[in-house]
Design a protein around this motif. Sequence first.
Motif, PDB file in Angstrom:
ATOM      1  N   PHE A 172      58.639  31.606  47.702  1.00 56.25           N
ATOM      2  CA  PHE A 172      59.672  30.587  47.861  1.00 56.25           C
ATOM      3  C   PHE A 172      59.972  30.352  49.346  1.00 56.25           C
ATOM      4  CE2 PHE A 172      64.172  29.535  48.492  1.00 56.25           C
ATOM      5  CZ  PHE A 172      64.232  28.326  47.805  1.00 56.25           C
ATOM      6  N   LEU A 173      60.093  31.435  50.110  1.00 53.57           N
ATOM      7  CA  LEU A 173      60.323  31.281  51.544  1.00 53.57           C
ATOM      8  C   LEU A 173      59.182  30.506  52.197  1.00 53.57           C
ATOM      9  CD1 LEU A 173      61.675  34.837  52.464  1.00 53.57           C
ATOM     10  CD2 LEU A 173      62.994  32.733  52.167  1.00 53.57           C
ATOM     11  N   TYR A 174      57.980  30.804  51.810  1.00 53.99           N
ATOM     12  CA  TYR A 174      56.802  30.118  52.357  1.00 53.99           C
ATOM     13  C   TYR A 174      56.840  28.627  52.022  1.00 53.99           C
ATOM     14  CZ  TYR A 174      51.943  28.510  51.871  1.00 53.99           C
ATOM     15  OH  TYR A 174      50.788  27.786  51.901  1.00 53.99           O
ATOM     16  N   SER A 175      57.078  28.293  50.753  1.00 53.90           N
ATOM     17  CA  SER A 175      57.078  26.896  50.312  1.00 53.90           C
ATOM     18  C   SER A 175      58.274  26.132  50.866  1.00 53.90           C
ATOM     19  CB  SER A 175      57.087  26.837  48.778  1.00 53.90           C
ATOM     20  OG  SER A 175      56.021  27.576  48.234  1.00 53.90           O
ATOM     21  N   TYR A 176      59.425  26.768  50.870  1.00 49.52           N
ATOM     22  CA  TYR A 176      60.635  26.107  51.360  1.00 49.52           C
ATOM     23  C   TYR A 176      60.513  25.776  52.842  1.00 49.52           C
ATOM     24  CZ  TYR A 176      65.611  25.137  52.044  1.00 49.52           C
ATOM     25  OH  TYR A 176      66.803  24.531  52.342  1.00 49.52           O
ATOM     26  N   ARG A 177      59.868  26.651  53.618  1.00 49.54           N
ATOM     27  CA  ARG A 177      59.689  26.396  55.052  1.00 49.54           C
ATOM     28  C   ARG A 177      58.767  25.200  55.273  1.00 49.54           C
ATOM     29  NH1 ARG A 177      56.029  28.517  59.127  1.00 49.54           N
ATOM     30  NH2 ARG A 177      56.985  28.300  61.189  1.00 49.54           N
ATOM     31  N   LEU A 178      57.702  25.094  54.479  1.00 49.03           N
ATOM     32  CA  LEU A 178      56.814  23.945  54.601  1.00 49.03           C
ATOM     33  C   LEU A 178      57.531  22.650  54.223  1.00 49.03           C
ATOM     34  CD1 LEU A 178      53.410  25.197  53.150  1.00 49.03           C
ATOM     35  CD2 LEU A 178      54.067  24.936  55.537  1.00 49.03           C
ATOM     36  N   TRP A 179      58.392  22.718  53.208  1.00 47.89           N
ATOM     37  CA  TRP A 179      59.064  21.532  52.698  1.00 47.89           C
ATOM     38  C   TRP A 179      60.135  21.058  53.674  1.00 47.89           C
ATOM     39  CZ3 TRP A 179      60.236  17.162  51.525  1.00 47.89           C
ATOM     40  CH2 TRP A 179      61.246  16.714  50.695  1.00 47.89           C
ATOM     41  N   TYR A 180      61.052  21.922  54.053  1.00 46.42           N
ATOM     42  CA  TYR A 180      62.159  21.506  54.915  1.00 46.42           C
ATOM     43  C   TYR A 180      61.897  21.765  56.397  1.00 46.42           C
ATOM     44  CZ  TYR A 180      65.082  20.522  50.888  1.00 46.42           C
ATOM     45  OH  TYR A 180      65.590  19.976  49.746  1.00 46.42           O
ATOM     46  N   GLY A 181      60.973  22.665  56.705  1.00 44.29           N
ATOM     47  CA  GLY A 181      60.680  22.922  58.104  1.00 44.29           C
ATOM     48  C   GLY A 181      59.728  21.918  58.712  1.00 44.29           C
ATOM     49  N   TYR A 182      58.750  21.460  57.909  1.00 34.00           N
ATOM     50  CA  TYR A 182      57.744  20.530  58.417  1.00 34.00           C
ATOM     51  C   TYR A 182      57.688  19.229  57.622  1.00 34.00           C
ATOM     52  CZ  TYR A 182      56.114  24.597  61.000  1.00 34.00           C
ATOM     53  OH  TYR A 182      56.041  25.683  61.839  1.00 34.00           O
ATOM     54  N   GLY A 183      58.598  19.054  56.669  1.00 30.49           N
ATOM     55  CA  GLY A 183      58.644  17.808  55.915  1.00 30.49           C
ATOM     56  C   GLY A 183      57.463  17.587  54.987  1.00 30.49           C
ATOM     57  N   VAL A 184      56.842  18.654  54.517  1.00 33.74           N
ATOM     58  CA  VAL A 184      55.696  18.543  53.608  1.00 33.74           C
ATOM     59  C   VAL A 184      56.220  18.464  52.182  1.00 33.74           C
ATOM     60  CG1 VAL A 184      53.542  19.593  52.854  1.00 33.74           C
ATOM     61  CG2 VAL A 184      54.289  19.869  55.222  1.00 33.74           C
ATOM     62  N   GLU A 185      56.308  17.252  51.642  1.00 33.28           N
ATOM     63  CA  GLU A 185      56.893  17.057  50.321  1.00 33.28           C
ATOM     64  C   GLU A 185      56.062  17.710  49.213  1.00 33.28           C
ATOM     65  OE1 GLU A 185      57.635  12.992  49.512  1.00 33.28           O
ATOM     66  OE2 GLU A 185      59.172  12.765  51.060  1.00 33.28           O
ATOM     67  N   ASP A 186      54.758  17.838  49.451  1.00 35.20           N
ATOM     68  CA  ASP A 186      53.904  18.429  48.419  1.00 35.20           C
ATOM     69  C   ASP A 186      54.198  19.915  48.191  1.00 35.20           C
ATOM     70  OD1 ASP A 186      52.444  16.135  47.761  1.00 35.20           O
ATOM     71  OD2 ASP A 186      51.177  16.369  49.536  1.00 35.20           O
ATOM     72  N   ALA A 187      54.996  20.523  49.072  1.00 36.99           N
ATOM     73  CA  ALA A 187      55.371  21.928  48.885  1.00 36.99           C
ATOM     74  C   ALA A 187      56.605  22.066  47.991  1.00 36.99           C
ATOM     75  CB  ALA A 187      55.649  22.582  50.234  1.00 36.99           C
ATOM     76  N   ALA A 188      57.273  20.943  47.671  1.00 38.73           N
ATOM     77  CA  ALA A 188      58.498  21.004  46.864  1.00 38.73           C
ATOM     78  C   ALA A 188      58.262  21.560  45.461  1.00 38.73           C
ATOM     79  CB  ALA A 188      59.151  19.627  46.805  1.00 38.73           C
ATOM     80  N   PRO A 189      57.196  21.146  44.735  1.00 40.06           N
ATOM     81  CA  PRO A 189      56.994  21.733  43.400  1.00 40.06           C
ATOM     82  C   PRO A 189      56.812  23.242  43.436  1.00 40.06           C
ATOM     83  CG  PRO A 189      55.670  19.747  43.653  1.00 40.06           C
ATOM     84  CD  PRO A 189      56.234  20.057  45.006  1.00 40.06           C
TER      85      PRO A 189
END
Length: 441
Positions: free
Chosen positions: A180-197
């Motif tokens: 979750f920490l890994y995915s959440y950082r990609l989503w909100y840290g770098y704006g990668v929406e594909d990491a949200a699921p």
Amino acid sequence: MREYLLTLFTTAAVTYLLTAPVRKFAILAGAMPAVRARDVHREPTPRLGGIAMFGGLCAGLLTASHLTHLTFVFDNGSDVKALLSGAGIMWVLGVLDDKWGVDALVKMGGQMVAAGVMVWQGLTVISIPVPGVGSVAVTPMQGTLISVLLVVVMVNAVNFIDGLDGLAAGMVCIAAMAFFLYSYRLWYGYGVEDAAPAALFSAVLIGMCLGFLPHNLHPARIFMGDSGSMLLGLMLAVASISITGRVNPDVVIEEAGSQREAIHALVPIYIPLLLPLTVIALPLADLLLAVVRRTWAGKSPFAADKQHLHHRLLEIGHSHSRAVLIMYFWAALFAFSTVAFSVTDTGRVVVLIGAGLCLLGIVVLLMPRFRPRAPKALQPMVPPRFRDAEEEDAPAPGTAPAGTAGRFSAEDEELLHRLGSTAAGSAGPGGGAGRTGGTQG
């Protein structure tokens, strides 16, 4: 973050509340197999805990579908539908195995069917990120094979470690937290929406584990069974597949500001397949060792034995709870060290801290006789069945076996007695006795 936390707590609450009635149902259904030679517990314990977990999964996804910042996960892709389809097949297969038992090859086939259904609905690996090269596209056939293999390996790895009270749920929870920490950082840290699921699936998985653990800690009142362990393994695999190949390195480079800064920022991009393997490094190693050990002995790789890592911890003198905590420690060390390496400016600090923790873990591992006790001031805050940290392997004369206290309440005993009496009364000449024996375990 608030919406993820709401989804997590909803999943945990529903799982926790459903586990007690599911336990009663398991007793009524006779889903309490007799204690086998390779089992650690000393008396029959109801299974089917996966039913409560599946209910928590559905409740968590239903809650997320009504939250403002998570609705696009349901609207812009088929990952959620694919997850529910695969999880439903895997869950039904696990329930059948918990109640009646399913052949190992049939179970393997069912796992592949569940993975194939998810691939058919679009949940598949489309490219593999390679350091120094970027994203390497794979053919549909290659993506299908990789996805199915990942699901089968994850499911069986989690299933292999489900041998001690609270072990599988706790280790999967730790793995899900790291992911979750890994995915959440990609989503909100770098704006990668594909990491949200992946972040959503990890949050739901954490809630499933946290909701079930209070019922499953030693001495366990219910086991998750294959219906739970295979479901947890599937969730881990889905979180990995949903993010693999969908992260564009150019987006991270743009957000980082420069090519030099992006080199380190791209570390989490290049490990979407490696991270899930590191967070389940112990169960995966246990799986590989079991296959080699059984094949070398001329047995089937699916033949059960009592030589898993957690069994060996008990053999060298560790108590049940202590063996589980040691496995927690190593799982957390592998998982969070990998995540920490991807977010720090230099890996030297992470390596030094990791080495120090490894040394501490080895020292604790070699001290099975040491039994810590909670301070007396904290005793009133500790649940009654966990206040005595010093567990004994042998029961005292005239007492129940250690680890069985609190597993069956007076109401449960009365329920089992009524079930036994009813079965005995209805068993005519030549019939019914076998079923009674199976129910009693």
